[in-house]
Design a protein around this motif. Structure first.
Motif, PDB file in Angstrom:
ATOM      1  N   GLY A   1       0.789  -1.238  -0.188  1.00  0.00           N
ATOM      2  CA  GLY A   1       0.061  -0.152   0.056  1.00  0.00           C
ATOM      3  C   GLY A   1       0.791   1.396   0.156  1.00  0.00           C
ATOM      4  N   ARG A   2       2.087   1.127   0.095  1.00  0.00           N
ATOM      5  CA  ARG A   2       3.101   2.321  -0.068  1.00  0.00           C
ATOM      6  C   ARG A   2       4.330   1.967  -0.744  1.00  0.00           C
ATOM      7  N   LEU A   3       4.861   3.044  -1.174  1.00  0.00           N
ATOM      8  CA  LEU A   3       6.126   2.906  -1.815  1.00  0.00           C
ATOM      9  C   LEU A   3       7.227   4.123  -1.207  1.00  0.00           C
ATOM     10  N   GLY A   4       8.501   3.596  -1.066  1.00  0.00           N
ATOM     11  CA  GLY A   4       9.341   4.442  -0.586  1.00  0.00           C
ATOM     12  C   GLY A   4      10.530   4.919  -1.526  1.00  0.00           C
ATOM     13  N   ILE A   5      11.277   5.986  -1.456  1.00  0.00           N
ATOM     14  CA  ILE A   5      12.410   6.156  -2.077  1.00  0.00           C
ATOM     15  C   ILE A   5      13.422   6.945  -1.138  1.00  0.00           C
ATOM     16  N   GLY A   6      14.724   6.570  -1.406  1.00  0.00           N
ATOM     17  CA  GLY A   6      15.652   7.352  -0.569  1.00  0.00           C
ATOM     18  C   GLY A   6      16.402   8.395  -1.604  1.00  0.00           C
ATOM     19  N   ILE A   7      16.629   9.644  -1.362  1.00  0.00           N
ATOM     20  CA  ILE A   7      17.024  10.407  -2.346  1.00  0.00           C
ATOM     21  C   ILE A   7      18.278  11.114  -1.834  1.00  0.00           C
ATOM     22  N   ASP A   8      19.242  11.258  -2.366  1.00  0.00           N
ATOM     23  CA  ASP A   8      20.626  11.929  -2.221  1.00  0.00           C
ATOM     24  C   ASP A   8      20.164  13.462  -1.847  1.00  0.00           C
ATOM     25  N   LEU A   9      21.134  13.743  -0.697  1.00  0.00           N
ATOM     26  CA  LEU A   9      20.568  15.236  -0.174  1.00  0.00           C
ATOM     27  C   LEU A   9      20.815  16.323  -1.313  1.00  0.00           C
ATOM     28  N   ASP A  10      21.773  16.224  -2.193  1.00  0.00           N
ATOM     29  CA  ASP A  10      22.104  16.902  -3.122  1.00  0.00           C
ATOM     30  C   ASP A  10      21.219  16.905  -4.544  1.00  0.00           C
ATOM     31  N   ASN A  11      20.418  15.912  -4.615  1.00  0.00           N
ATOM     32  CA  ASN A  11      19.570  15.690  -5.791  1.00  0.00           C
ATOM     33  C   ASN A  11      18.254  16.316  -5.941  1.00  0.00           C
ATOM     34  N   ASP A  12      18.152  17.708  -5.825  1.00  0.00           N
ATOM     35  CA  ASP A  12      16.807  18.426  -5.839  1.00  0.00           C
ATOM     36  C   ASP A  12      16.098  18.292  -7.165  1.00  0.00           C
ATOM     37  N   VAL A  13      16.627  17.886  -8.272  1.00  0.00           N
ATOM     38  CA  VAL A  13      15.969  17.681  -9.476  1.00  0.00           C
ATOM     39  C   VAL A  13      14.929  16.424  -9.311  1.00  0.00           C
ATOM     40  N   VAL A  14      15.294  15.544  -8.822  1.00  0.00           N
ATOM     41  CA  VAL A  14      14.345  14.256  -8.837  1.00  0.00           C
ATOM     42  C   VAL A  14      13.403  14.498  -7.734  1.00  0.00           C
TER      43      VAL A  14
END
Length: 163
Positions: free
Chosen positions: A103-116
């Motif tokens: 029922g959920r999906l997660g993602i870890g995003i690099d601190l410097d990746n504001d584009v995504v």
């Protein structure tokens, strides 16, 4: 565009298109609990993403998001970005049975990746309220070994509509 799970046989082609270092990550993930999704236009690879439903490595993530699948390393071939391919891969990831069940999906995003970040927010992902997560970054070396380095990321989660 066709999206389908990658097979071991696809890895040689992925390596020619993506390079050995990037492909090593996906090749390694074929042996784990998850799926490498690939997008194609005809015979041409246009993108990849890995979706896992293994427990997270980080204690903080396991505590706050138990059983939540995560996407890793969404990649669209340069020159084809910002044309809906990454979005299509994410939508396909959201439709996997294991993800729908959670029922959920997660993602870890690099601190410097504001584009995504803006892409994920447009698609309904929201940053969780538990702060920055200390994690590790993997570097797949040409000799087949994996080096790990300390890293940090922001966690974004999307609650999926019940099927």
């Amino acid at each position: 565009m066709e999206i389908r799970p990658a097979s071991a046989e696809d890895m040689l082609y992925l390596e020619r298109v993506l390079g050995p270092e990037r492909t090593a990550f996906y090749r390694h993930r074929l042996k784990r609990q998850g799926v490498v999704l690939t997008s194609w236009e005809g015979e041409d690879l246009t993108g990849t993403v890995y979706v896992t439903w293994e427990p997270a490595d980080e204690d903080q993530v396991r505590l706050h998001l138990p059983g939540v699948p995560f996407v890793h390393r969404l990649y669209v071939v340069p020159g084809l970005r910002k044309k809906g391919r990454g979005q299509a891969l994410l939508r396909e990831a959201e439709e996997l049975d294991e993800v729908r069940l959670a029922g959920r999906l997660g993602i870890g995003i690099d601190l410097d990746n504001d584009v995504v970040v803006s892409l994920y927010e447009r698609l309904g992902y929201r940053e969780w309220a538990h702060g920055i997560v200390e994690t590790t970054r993997e570097e797949h070396l040409p000799d087949g070994t994996v080096a790990t380095y300390p890293d940090f990321c922001r966690i974004f989660v999307k609650d999926l509509d019940p099927a």
